[in-house]
Design a protein around this motif. Sequence first.
Motif, PDB file in Angstrom:
ATOM      1  N   ARG A  39       0.836  -1.210   0.000  1.00 46.69           N
ATOM      2  CA  ARG A  39       0.000   0.000   0.000  1.00 46.69           C
ATOM      3  C   ARG A  39       0.868   1.258   0.000  1.00 46.69           C
ATOM      4  O   ARG A  39       0.651   2.186  -0.773  1.00 46.69           O
ATOM      5  CB  ARG A  39      -0.947  -0.018   1.198  1.00 46.69           C
ATOM      6  N   PHE A  40       1.898   1.277   0.846  1.00 44.45           N
ATOM      7  CA  PHE A  40       2.780   2.442   0.908  1.00 44.45           C
ATOM      8  C   PHE A  40       3.574   2.574  -0.393  1.00 44.45           C
ATOM      9  O   PHE A  40       3.751   3.677  -0.917  1.00 44.45           O
ATOM     10  CB  PHE A  40       3.714   2.361   2.118  1.00 44.45           C
ATOM     11  N   ALA A  41       4.022   1.448  -0.949  1.00 45.23           N
ATOM     12  CA  ALA A  41       4.739   1.469  -2.228  1.00 45.23           C
ATOM     13  C   ALA A  41       3.838   2.015  -3.332  1.00 45.23           C
ATOM     14  O   ALA A  41       4.283   2.788  -4.191  1.00 45.23           O
ATOM     15  CB  ALA A  41       5.256   0.079  -2.574  1.00 45.23           C
ATOM     16  N   ALA A  42       2.569   1.630  -3.321  1.00 45.93           N
ATOM     17  CA  ALA A  42       1.627   2.134  -4.324  1.00 45.93           C
ATOM     18  C   ALA A  42       1.458   3.647  -4.179  1.00 45.93           C
ATOM     19  O   ALA A  42       1.399   4.374  -5.189  1.00 45.93           O
ATOM     20  CB  ALA A  42       0.277   1.429  -4.189  1.00 45.93           C
ATOM     21  N   ASP A  43       1.396   4.129  -2.939  1.00 48.23           N
ATOM     22  CA  ASP A  43       1.298   5.583  -2.707  1.00 48.23           C
ATOM     23  C   ASP A  43       2.515   6.297  -3.285  1.00 48.23           C
ATOM     24  O   ASP A  43       2.385   7.341  -3.933  1.00 48.23           O
ATOM     25  CB  ASP A  43       1.195   5.895  -1.206  1.00 48.23           C
ATOM     26  N   MET A  44       3.700   5.750  -3.038  1.00 48.80           N
ATOM     27  CA  MET A  44       4.918   6.376  -3.546  1.00 48.80           C
ATOM     28  C   MET A  44       4.996   6.287  -5.068  1.00 48.80           C
ATOM     29  O   MET A  44       5.462   7.217  -5.728  1.00 48.80           O
ATOM     30  CB  MET A  44       6.157   5.747  -2.897  1.00 48.80           C
ATOM     31  N   THR A  45       4.507   5.186  -5.635  1.00 48.22           N
ATOM     32  CA  THR A  45       4.503   5.035  -7.084  1.00 48.22           C
ATOM     33  C   THR A  45       3.584   6.071  -7.719  1.00 48.22           C
ATOM     34  O   THR A  45       3.929   6.686  -8.731  1.00 48.22           O
ATOM     35  CB  THR A  45       4.082   3.604  -7.479  1.00 48.22           C
ATOM     36  N   GLU A  46       2.423   6.286  -7.121  1.00 51.99           N
ATOM     37  CA  GLU A  46       1.508   7.310  -7.624  1.00 51.99           C
ATOM     38  C   GLU A  46       2.135   8.701  -7.574  1.00 51.99           C
ATOM     39  O   GLU A  46       1.806   9.564  -8.381  1.00 51.99           O
ATOM     40  CB  GLU A  46       0.204   7.298  -6.832  1.00 51.99           C
ATOM     41  N   ALA A  47       3.047   8.908  -6.631  1.00 56.63           N
ATOM     42  CA  ALA A  47       3.726  10.199  -6.507  1.00 56.63           C
ATOM     43  C   ALA A  47       4.910  10.315  -7.464  1.00 56.63           C
ATOM     44  O   ALA A  47       5.569  11.353  -7.508  1.00 56.63           O
ATOM     45  CB  ALA A  47       4.196  10.406  -5.067  1.00 56.63           C
ATOM     46  N   GLY A  48       5.212   9.246  -8.214  1.00 56.87           N
ATOM     47  CA  GLY A  48       6.250   9.328  -9.227  1.00 56.87           C
ATOM     48  C   GLY A  48       7.476   8.469  -9.010  1.00 56.87           C
ATOM     49  O   GLY A  48       8.382   8.472  -9.834  1.00 56.87           O
ATOM     50  N   MET A  49       7.529   7.717  -7.936  1.00 55.73           N
ATOM     51  CA  MET A  49       8.686   6.859  -7.686  1.00 55.73           C
ATOM     52  C   MET A  49       8.553   5.582  -8.507  1.00 55.73           C
ATOM     53  O   MET A  49       7.445   5.114  -8.756  1.00 55.73           O
ATOM     54  CB  MET A  49       8.772   6.520  -6.190  1.00 55.73           C
ATOM     55  N   GLN A  50       9.690   5.021  -8.904  1.00 53.93           N
ATOM     56  CA  GLN A  50       9.700   3.720  -9.579  1.00 53.93           C
ATOM     57  C   GLN A  50       9.010   2.680  -8.706  1.00 53.93           C
ATOM     58  O   GLN A  50       9.223   2.651  -7.495  1.00 53.93           O
ATOM     59  CB  GLN A  50      11.147   3.267  -9.748  1.00 53.93           C
ATOM     60  N   ARG A  51       8.233   1.801  -9.325  1.00 56.07           N
ATOM     61  CA  ARG A  51       7.464   0.824  -8.547  1.00 56.07           C
ATOM     62  C   ARG A  51       8.353  -0.091  -7.706  1.00 56.07           C
ATOM     63  O   ARG A  51       8.133  -0.260  -6.516  1.00 56.07           O
ATOM     64  CB  ARG A  51       6.598  -0.019  -9.491  1.00 56.07           C
ATOM     65  N   MET A  52       9.379  -0.685  -8.303  1.00 54.51           N
ATOM     66  CA  MET A  52      10.209  -1.620  -7.550  1.00 54.51           C
ATOM     67  C   MET A  52      11.031  -0.885  -6.497  1.00 54.51           C
ATOM     68  O   MET A  52      11.213  -1.385  -5.391  1.00 54.51           O
ATOM     69  CB  MET A  52      11.121  -2.417  -8.488  1.00 54.51           C
ATOM     70  N   GLY A  53      11.498   0.298  -6.833  1.00 57.59           N
ATOM     71  CA  GLY A  53      12.214   1.110  -5.849  1.00 57.59           C
ATOM     72  C   GLY A  53      11.332   1.429  -4.656  1.00 57.59           C
ATOM     73  O   GLY A  53      11.767   1.376  -3.508  1.00 57.59           O
ATOM     74  N   ALA A  54      10.069   1.729  -4.922  1.00 63.34           N
ATOM     75  CA  ALA A  54       9.125   2.030  -3.846  1.00 63.34           C
ATOM     76  C   ALA A  54       8.902   0.808  -2.958  1.00 63.34           C
ATOM     77  O   ALA A  54       8.845   0.921  -1.729  1.00 63.34           O
ATOM     78  CB  ALA A  54       7.800   2.511  -4.433  1.00 63.34           C
ATOM     79  N   ARG A  55       8.797  -0.360  -3.560  1.00 62.34           N
ATOM     80  CA  ARG A  55       8.596  -1.586  -2.775  1.00 62.34           C
ATOM     81  C   ARG A  55       9.809  -1.887  -1.901  1.00 62.34           C
ATOM     82  O   ARG A  55       9.664  -2.240  -0.728  1.00 62.34           O
ATOM     83  CB  ARG A  55       8.311  -2.768  -3.703  1.00 62.34           C
TER      84      ARG A  55
END
Length: 189
Positions: free
Chosen positions: A35-51
Amino acid sequence: MVRAVTEVTQKGSARESGGEEAARDEEQVSQFVERFAADMTEAGMQRMGARVFAALLVSDPGRLTAAEIAERLRISPAAVSGAVRYLNQLNLITREREPGSRRDHYRLYNEVWYEAVAHRDQFLTRWQNTMHEGAKILGPHTPAGARVAKTAEFYEFMQAELIHMLARWRAREESARAEERGAGPTGAP
């Protein structure tokens, strides 16, 4: 925020920190990470980096090996490698190796959010300078030149506010540490 988020393990053991932890629900932790990774991805971070960032954030020691990250997120070593390289470029994590060990550990900075925001100051300065140059090239009295000059002004404003905000954060953290030591917010017992 980093202190407030803790890792959850169903086994109740703390193999990273070496201590005992209360039983934690691994599935809930995994859901939080995603969930937190998805929030960061929506803000523009790379998906795997966010995870990977979220996985490090919820680990009690704030550091994991590539193998531990891959296991927790059920991803390939190649995915871990790309993600940690990306996070390192953003100044969100660092790589370290213990003497005598062949394994790299990826660690969050102690004050990860402070460090991440503080490093943005360098980008703001660069962007501000580029915008000033662009305004001169375009001509300050043209619509494009005025727009670019206004962007430079915004970066200047943001940079000044950032400096003050980071100073207020430092003061707040120092006050909290003083209170934890029993000295009170002013440093007096």
